[in-house]
Design an enzyme around this catalytic site. Structure first.
Site, PDB file in Angstrom:
ATOM      1  N   HIS A 174      -1.951  82.277  64.715  1.00 40.12           N
ATOM      2  CA  HIS A 174      -3.056  83.144  65.137  1.00 40.12           C
ATOM      3  C   HIS A 174      -3.943  83.386  63.924  1.00 40.12           C
ATOM      4  O   HIS A 174      -3.464  83.797  62.872  1.00 40.12           O
ATOM      5  CB  HIS A 174      -2.511  84.472  65.680  1.00 40.12           C
ATOM      6  CG  HIS A 174      -3.555  85.535  65.782  1.00 40.12           C
ATOM      7  ND1 HIS A 174      -4.674  85.383  66.570  1.00 40.12           N
ATOM      8  CD2 HIS A 174      -3.666  86.758  65.192  1.00 40.12           C
ATOM      9  CE1 HIS A 174      -5.433  86.478  66.464  1.00 40.12           C
ATOM     10  NE2 HIS A 174      -4.842  87.307  65.630  1.00 40.12           N
TER      11      HIS A 174
ATOM     12  N   HIS B  29      -8.089  84.650  62.402  1.00 41.81           N
ATOM     13  CA  HIS B  29      -9.392  85.261  62.649  1.00 41.81           C
ATOM     14  C   HIS B  29     -10.425  84.285  62.070  1.00 41.81           C
ATOM     15  O   HIS B  29     -11.060  84.579  61.064  1.00 41.81           O
ATOM     16  CB  HIS B  29      -9.493  86.620  61.968  1.00 41.81           C
ATOM     17  CG  HIS B  29      -8.532  87.651  62.512  1.00 41.81           C
ATOM     18  ND1 HIS B  29      -8.500  88.940  62.051  1.00 41.81           N
ATOM     19  CD2 HIS B  29      -7.602  87.577  63.495  1.00 41.81           C
ATOM     20  CE1 HIS B  29      -7.567  89.627  62.716  1.00 41.81           C
ATOM     21  NE2 HIS B  29      -7.000  88.815  63.600  1.00 41.81           N
TER      22      HIS B  29
ATOM     23  N   TYR C  20     -10.118  64.325  70.331  1.00 36.89           N
ATOM     24  CA  TYR C  20      -9.050  65.002  69.588  1.00 36.89           C
ATOM     25  C   TYR C  20      -8.907  66.463  69.986  1.00 36.89           C
ATOM     26  O   TYR C  20      -7.803  67.016  69.971  1.00 36.89           O
ATOM     27  CB  TYR C  20      -9.220  64.818  68.078  1.00 36.89           C
ATOM     28  CG  TYR C  20      -8.730  63.447  67.679  1.00 36.89           C
ATOM     29  CD1 TYR C  20      -7.372  63.223  67.470  1.00 36.89           C
ATOM     30  CD2 TYR C  20      -9.599  62.366  67.607  1.00 36.89           C
ATOM     31  CE1 TYR C  20      -6.904  61.953  67.176  1.00 36.89           C
ATOM     32  CE2 TYR C  20      -9.135  61.094  67.317  1.00 36.89           C
ATOM     33  CZ  TYR C  20      -7.791  60.900  67.100  1.00 36.89           C
ATOM     34  OH  TYR C  20      -7.313  59.645  66.818  1.00 36.89           O
TER      35      TYR C  20
HETATM   36 ZN   LIG Z   1      -5.511  89.144  64.993  1.00 41.32          ZN
END
Ligand SMILES: [Zn+2]
Length: 225
Positions: free
Chosen positions: A98, A100, A125
């Protein structure tokens, strides 16, 4: 005292190595972003709360048991529910990343985004590594509704974009999850570069060809394709 297998030792080093690489290339700033990996013997490793991915310590990674309780290491990221929601619904997932990352976050705020295909079929891709990407609405950090929204996708998506926040991507290995997250970010960047320029995306025939030749699995889409 911590006992670990050689496989776990390697995974701890891999998390730190990939984390540093992502951080150093500006793919997740400050102490944002987190990584988790499922362990063979049950439970998983996850990056600690308030830790920069650029400066992780293999010995301090949070080791959680099957129920998500801390076994050793520093306290885990507060975003653990994002990871568990995706693991719970995608049985094949062994690792989750995860970030940002700027272009993916920018993409998540655009008005035209299809919540069941956040990006059009721009490159082979992207389709091969990410499949289709789902967009989940904005929720404030810590709101359990974001995990509910991910669970609501029923494991059909390995890549999920959280609106005004960032991507959550699962893979069969840590390397696959990292590479898919990078592919999503680069494709979001391409989309932003080309926005309003009427670019040619892959045709339905070209997408069907990739599905056939490479076994790309795409979730059923609202238009029946
Ligand atoms: Zn986050």
């Amino acid at each position: 005292m911590r006992t670990e297998t050689s496989n776990e030792t390697r995974l701890r080093e891999d998390i730190c190595r990939f984390g540093r690489s992502l951080f150093e290339r500006g793919l997740t700033p400050g102490s944002s972003g987190n990584i988790s990996v499922r362990l063979d013997g049950g439970g998983w490793l996850v990056t600690p709360t308030n830790a920069s991915l650029g400066f992780l310590d293999p010995a301090k990674l949070s080791r959680l048991d099957e129920q998500g309780r801390l076994v050793s290491g520093d306290a885990p990221t507060k975003e653990v529910p994002l990871h568990t929601a995706l693991y719970d619904t995608r049985g094949s997932a062994r690792a989750i990343v995860h970030l940002h990352s700027t272009h993916s976050v920018a993409l998540s705020m655009l008005p035209e985004i299809d919540p069941r295909a956040a990006l059009p079929p721009m490159t082979a891709y992207y389709l091969m590594k990410c499949g289709a990407t789902a967009l989940v609405p904005y929720y404030r950090p810590g709101d359990p509704k974001v995990a509910d929204a991910i669970k609501g996708l029923a494991g059909n998506y390995s890549s999920v974009l959280l609106a005004n926040h960032g991507p959550v991507v699962a893979g069969d290995t840590l390397e696959a999850a990292v590479f898919a997250t990078e592919e999503l970010e680069e494709t979001a960047k391409l989309y932003l570069l080309l926005r309003g320029m009427n670019p040619r995306y892959l045709s339905p025939e070209q997408v069907a060809d990739l599905v056939k030749v490479f076994g790309v699995t795409l979730p059923e889409h609202g238009d029946g394709h």
